[in-house]
Design a protein around this motif. Structure first.
Motif, PDB file in Angstrom:
ATOM      1  N   PRO A 124     -13.936   6.584  -9.583  1.00  0.00           N
ATOM      2  CA  PRO A 124     -13.252   7.894  -9.563  1.00  0.00           C
ATOM      3  C   PRO A 124     -11.857   7.616  -9.424  1.00  0.00           C
ATOM      4  N   ALA A 125     -10.786   8.833 -10.019  1.00  0.00           N
ATOM      5  CA  ALA A 125      -9.475   8.681 -10.076  1.00  0.00           C
ATOM      6  C   ALA A 125      -8.841   8.487  -8.768  1.00  0.00           C
ATOM      7  N   LYS A 126      -9.341   9.143  -7.778  1.00  0.00           N
ATOM      8  CA  LYS A 126      -8.615   9.114  -6.550  1.00  0.00           C
ATOM      9  C   LYS A 126      -8.641   7.572  -5.824  1.00  0.00           C
ATOM     10  N   ASP A 127      -9.851   6.964  -5.961  1.00  0.00           N
ATOM     11  CA  ASP A 127      -9.645   5.551  -5.792  1.00  0.00           C
ATOM     12  C   ASP A 127      -8.831   4.553  -6.392  1.00  0.00           C
ATOM     13  N   MET A 128      -9.150   4.994  -7.660  1.00  0.00           N
ATOM     14  CA  MET A 128      -7.753   4.064  -8.622  1.00  0.00           C
ATOM     15  C   MET A 128      -6.520   4.360  -8.160  1.00  0.00           C
ATOM     16  N   THR A 129      -6.008   5.549  -8.042  1.00  0.00           N
ATOM     17  CA  THR A 129      -4.586   5.929  -7.556  1.00  0.00           C
ATOM     18  C   THR A 129      -4.277   5.235  -6.258  1.00  0.00           C
ATOM     19  N   ASP A 130      -5.159   5.498  -5.496  1.00  0.00           N
ATOM     20  CA  ASP A 130      -5.051   5.085  -4.135  1.00  0.00           C
ATOM     21  C   ASP A 130      -4.580   3.511  -4.063  1.00  0.00           C
TER      22      ASP A 130
ATOM     23  N   ILE B  41     -13.241  -0.787  -1.296  1.00  0.00           N
ATOM     24  CA  ILE B  41     -12.166  -1.759  -0.782  1.00  0.00           C
ATOM     25  C   ILE B  41     -11.097  -0.574  -0.311  1.00  0.00           C
ATOM     26  N   ASN B  42     -11.185   0.615  -1.045  1.00  0.00           N
ATOM     27  CA  ASN B  42     -10.230   1.778  -0.323  1.00  0.00           C
ATOM     28  C   ASN B  42     -10.647   2.364   1.089  1.00  0.00           C
ATOM     29  N   LYS B  43     -11.835   2.448   1.038  1.00  0.00           N
ATOM     30  CA  LYS B  43     -12.333   2.806   2.604  1.00  0.00           C
ATOM     31  C   LYS B  43     -12.089   1.755   3.649  1.00  0.00           C
ATOM     32  N   ALA B  44     -12.149   0.378   3.280  1.00  0.00           N
ATOM     33  CA  ALA B  44     -11.774  -0.646   4.156  1.00  0.00           C
ATOM     34  C   ALA B  44     -10.296  -0.609   4.763  1.00  0.00           C
ATOM     35  N   ILE B  45      -9.489  -0.110   3.611  1.00  0.00           N
ATOM     36  CA  ILE B  45      -8.002  -0.263   3.713  1.00  0.00           C
ATOM     37  C   ILE B  45      -7.679   1.048   4.518  1.00  0.00           C
ATOM     38  N   THR B  46      -8.307   2.107   4.285  1.00  0.00           N
ATOM     39  CA  THR B  46      -7.816   3.313   4.917  1.00  0.00           C
ATOM     40  C   THR B  46      -8.346   3.688   6.197  1.00  0.00           C
ATOM     41  N   ILE B  47      -9.756   3.275   6.379  1.00  0.00           N
ATOM     42  CA  ILE B  47     -10.414   3.898   7.577  1.00  0.00           C
ATOM     43  C   ILE B  47     -10.680   2.371   8.377  1.00  0.00           C
ATOM     44  N   GLY B  48     -10.708   1.339   7.827  1.00  0.00           N
ATOM     45  CA  GLY B  48     -11.054   0.307   8.541  1.00  0.00           C
ATOM     46  C   GLY B  48     -12.351  -0.713   8.331  1.00  0.00           C
ATOM     47  N   ASN B  49     -13.193   0.136   7.596  1.00  0.00           N
ATOM     48  CA  ASN B  49     -14.414  -0.431   7.369  1.00  0.00           C
ATOM     49  C   ASN B  49     -15.311   0.043   5.957  1.00  0.00           C
ATOM     50  N   ASN B  50     -16.005  -0.774   5.482  1.00  0.00           N
ATOM     51  CA  ASN B  50     -16.395  -0.424   4.140  1.00  0.00           C
ATOM     52  C   ASN B  50     -17.247   0.904   4.325  1.00  0.00           C
ATOM     53  N   LEU B  51     -18.025   1.307   5.331  1.00  0.00           N
ATOM     54  CA  LEU B  51     -18.813   2.466   5.374  1.00  0.00           C
ATOM     55  C   LEU B  51     -18.076   3.412   5.906  1.00  0.00           C
ATOM     56  N   GLY B  52     -16.633   3.375   5.968  1.00  0.00           N
ATOM     57  CA  GLY B  52     -15.881   4.421   6.488  1.00  0.00           C
ATOM     58  C   GLY B  52     -16.287   5.180   7.963  1.00  0.00           C
ATOM     59  N   MET B  53     -16.636   4.568   8.710  1.00  0.00           N
ATOM     60  CA  MET B  53     -17.278   4.920  10.109  1.00  0.00           C
ATOM     61  C   MET B  53     -15.994   4.939  10.782  1.00  0.00           C
TER      62      MET B  53
ATOM     63  N   ALA C 158     -10.185  -2.987  13.456  1.00  0.00           N
ATOM     64  CA  ALA C 158     -10.593  -4.036  12.691  1.00  0.00           C
ATOM     65  C   ALA C 158     -12.104  -4.072  12.582  1.00  0.00           C
ATOM     66  N   SER C 159     -12.950  -2.973  12.067  1.00  0.00           N
ATOM     67  CA  SER C 159     -14.319  -3.112  12.389  1.00  0.00           C
ATOM     68  C   SER C 159     -14.880  -3.442  10.979  1.00  0.00           C
ATOM     69  N   GLU C 160     -14.239  -4.483  10.241  1.00  0.00           N
ATOM     70  CA  GLU C 160     -14.960  -4.951   9.028  1.00  0.00           C
ATOM     71  C   GLU C 160     -14.743  -6.545   8.724  1.00  0.00           C
ATOM     72  N   ALA C 161     -15.853  -7.168   8.551  1.00  0.00           N
ATOM     73  CA  ALA C 161     -15.482  -8.550   8.369  1.00  0.00           C
ATOM     74  C   ALA C 161     -15.254  -8.789   6.647  1.00  0.00           C
ATOM     75  N   GLY C 162     -16.244  -7.793   5.992  1.00  0.00           N
ATOM     76  CA  GLY C 162     -16.336  -7.776   4.546  1.00  0.00           C
ATOM     77  C   GLY C 162     -15.019  -7.745   3.913  1.00  0.00           C
ATOM     78  N   ASN C 163     -14.603  -8.248   2.910  1.00  0.00           N
ATOM     79  CA  ASN C 163     -13.415  -8.158   2.200  1.00  0.00           C
ATOM     80  C   ASN C 163     -13.467  -8.195   0.711  1.00  0.00           C
ATOM     81  N   PHE C 164     -13.940  -6.899   0.143  1.00  0.00           N
ATOM     82  CA  PHE C 164     -14.125  -6.706  -1.344  1.00  0.00           C
ATOM     83  C   PHE C 164     -12.889  -7.158  -2.137  1.00  0.00           C
ATOM     84  N   GLY C 165     -11.828  -7.335  -1.698  1.00  0.00           N
ATOM     85  CA  GLY C 165     -10.688  -7.629  -2.526  1.00  0.00           C
ATOM     86  C   GLY C 165     -10.847  -8.833  -3.092  1.00  0.00           C
ATOM     87  N   MET C 166     -11.572  -9.807  -2.630  1.00  0.00           N
ATOM     88  CA  MET C 166     -11.844 -11.224  -3.352  1.00  0.00           C
ATOM     89  C   MET C 166     -12.785 -10.955  -4.406  1.00  0.00           C
TER      90      MET C 166
END
Lengths: 116, 500
Positions: B34-40, B186-198, B271-279
């Motif tokens: 979605p546009a939002k994630d691309m922009t972010d 990736i966007n959720k992990a950067i902004t909220i701190g984990n992939n699930l957005g918890m 830091a509630s995420e080990a995953g790093n989809f940036g890779m």
């Protein structure tokens, strides 16, 4: 934005069928969303789950651990893997909650949860 | 039982090399972001007008930045050793899922713009213009690679095909062609701190629930601490451990091991995420941002040790990239590896006799172990070569009486991917995921038939999610899928022997 008619008015949904405004929800809206999602009847059991999801979201802005849903509603342990004989994502939609995001979706989507 | 909507490969217990079926997987595409994630994330929301120039420029930049990429573009001799090593080729029969053919999609463009022969001779030199059609092929097939690197193992030149996929995805992202699942994650992990957005309070509520649940089952008040300053251990684990089944059962295992060892530990809500989809998408800046939260948590919580939960690609990032992304870890106790895998930690305690394990608790199970690709082929564990294979198996053997390995060509460094790593866990490509898991399912079927295997042990969050999802399509129960620390959780005897 598509709108959805229910007994008593109409509400807006987003393009994926989630209720646009969480505050527009009531049980009549729930019944209309359920029908749209192919769930014929909102039994007491199902309403209980839906209300739990809704209250949890309002408090924590998150989808709860499924096991937590079972325990809180005193359902059997197997509820954790095949919760409440209802697709949890549909329950979430019926509860009037917003799109939970891609990662939650991938964990909960799938063939595991019978629709009816 | 599940409704079967897709053509599911037949289980024979053997992995056959299929005949070619052109374009068999050409219609399988990940949804656009979605546009939002691309922009972010700093990408254009749709294909930019001058996309071709931008893509070639980005390609040039990557070739300059990563010497390896240039070497991998140049040295392939098309010997064919990789062709039948990819689970997606074996599962889909699509010839463009042969690793050499998939990489050729990028190589032919490389030749056209970056080699003299290609610039002058064009198609005669197997070079091709970057067209909209070529870009579409990239989008289709570079999102049909899980970056598992099984093909690389068999390549006589050691070409790392995952790096080629990462480069192609990075080029596409840059010109506005991104895939929804990896980028939104990736966007959720950067902004909220984990992939699930918890958010933190949601995680805390899960941990509270787990404390009650474990207390009810064992009578022992095992703690699940979060944001505790000065705890000995900071545990970084995939957020699926706070949310999904069976992941959460391994979380219970970690907590019980810490409890029994008498070592104070904590999770971090920040830091509630080990995953790093940036890779997965080859973006170093995203990797750095996601990992950066861990550095902040270390500075705030001041732990002595850094321990990592059950997650495959995340362990690769932790083991191979954390030091340059967020290191050096000067504030940690140098006596311990930083980071240390939870399996190394538990294995060490078992060896020292610090844990009492009742194997009969797992007597219902005949256990087999699936090596996760990023652990098997991109990292290590412990002090000796092959530790990443031996340590999880040693833990399993200590927690159950019946263990059997799958066929030697499908385990350890030759392991087959689960079919959903590398950012391919999206629901819209479930058909591909069902086909991609086929080689692994054949190997599992074989040990089911020969030994009655019925517990499929894992140390990866994506593997756990994928196998619980695809097992029912193959007629197996999702309850057969579980974590290594789930077995530990069942077997560990609490109380009795506290401390070490």
């Amino acid at each position: 934005m598509p709108s959805l008619k229910y007994e008593g008015g109409s509400v807006e949904l987003d393009k994926n069928g989630y209720l646009a405004s969480i505050n527009a929800w009531n049980e009549a809206v729930a019944a209309a969303i359920a029908k749209r999602e192919g769930i014929s009847k909102l039994t007491e059991d199902r309403l209980e789950v839906i209300k739990f999801l809704r209250n949890y979201y309002i408090k924590f802005h998150s989808f709860p651990l499924l096991k937590m849903v079972c325990t809180n509603l005193h359902k059997p342990k197997t509820c954790a893997s095949r919760p409440f004989k209802m697709d949890p994502l549909k329950a979430w939609k019926v509860a009037g909650l917003p799109n939970p995001g891609e990662e939650i979706l991938v964990y909960l989507q799938g063939p595991l949860h019978p629709e009816e | 039982m599940a409704k079967v909507k897709f053509e599911v490969p037949e289980l024979t217990g053997e992995i056959a090399i299929p005949g070619l079926k052109e374009d068999a997987a050409a219609a399988v595409k990940s949804h656009n972001a979605p546009a939002k994630d691309m922009t972010d994330l700093g990408f254009p929301t749709e294909l930019v007008p001058d996309w071709k120039e931008k893509a070639v420029a980005k390609f040039a930049e990557l070739l300059k930045k990563y010497r390896s990429l240039k070497v991998f573009m140049d040295i392939c001799v098309k010997c064919g050793a990789c062709t039948d090593k990819c689970h997606f080729y074996l599962g889909t029969k699509d010839p463009r899922n042969m690793p050499v053919a998939r990489a050729e999609l990028l190589r032919k463009v490389y030749r056209r713009y970056f080699t003299t022969a290609g610039k002058v001779l064009g198609k005669l030199a197997e070079a091709e213009d970057l067209t909209r059609e070529v870009m579409e092929e990239w989008y289709t097939y570079f999102y049909q690679c899980t970056e598992c690197r099984r093909c690389s193992l068999f390549c006589p030149y050691g070409i790392d095909t995952a790096e080629i996929t990462m480069a192609a995805r990075e080029i596409m992202d840059t010109v506005g062609l991104g895939a929804k699942y990896p980028l939104q994650t990736i966007n959720k992990a950067i902004t909220i701190g984990n992939n699930l957005g918890m958010p933190g309070p949601a995680i805390r509520s899960t941990l509270d629930f787990m404390e009650e649940d474990v207390k009810e089952q064992t009578g022992v008040p095992v703690k699940f601490p979060m944001d505790v300053k000065g705890a000995d251990v900071l545990l970084i684990t995939p957020s699926a451990d706070f949310f999904a089944t069976p992941h959460v059962e391994s979380l219970a295992g970690y907590a019980k091991v810490f409890h029994q060892a008498g070592i104070s530990w904590t999770l971090s809500s920040y830091a509630s995420e080990a995953g790093n989809f940036g890779m997965f998408n080859g973006n170093y800046e995203h990797m750095r941002k996601i990992a950066g939260r861990i550095k902040v948590a270390i500075n705030e919580l001041k732990p002595k040790r850094l321990i990592h939960g059950e997650c495959g690609h995340a362990w690769r990032v932790a083991y191979s990239f954390w030091n340059t992304l967020i290191g050096p870890f000067d504030s940690l106790d140098p006596k311990y590896p930083a980071p240390q895998h939870i399996c190394e930690f538990t294995y060490d305690l078992i060896n020292r006799g610090a844990l009492k394990l009742d194997k009969t608790a797992n007597d219902d199970f005949v256990v087999t172990f699936h090596d996760s690709c990023n652990v098997a082929r991109a990292s290590r564990m412990g002090n000796s070569p092959g530790g990443q294979f031996e340590i999880p198996r040693a833990i399993i053997r200590a927690t159950c009486n019946k263990f059997v390995d799958m066929h030697p060509d499908t385990i350890r460094e030759k392991t087959f991917c689960c079919g959903a790593g590398g950012g391919l866990l999206a629901d819209e490509i479930i058909d591909l995921r069902i086909k991609g898991v086929m080689p692994r399912m054949q190997a599992y079927k074989a040990v089911k038939d020969s030994h009655g295997a019925n517990f499929f042990a894992l140390i990866c969050a994506i593997c756990k999610a994928q196998f619980t999802k695809v097992f029912p399509y193959y007629g197996y129960e999702m309850e057969e899928v579980g974590g290594v620390h789930q077995l530990v959780s069942r077997a560990i005897v609490l109380g009795g022997k506290e401390g070490i």
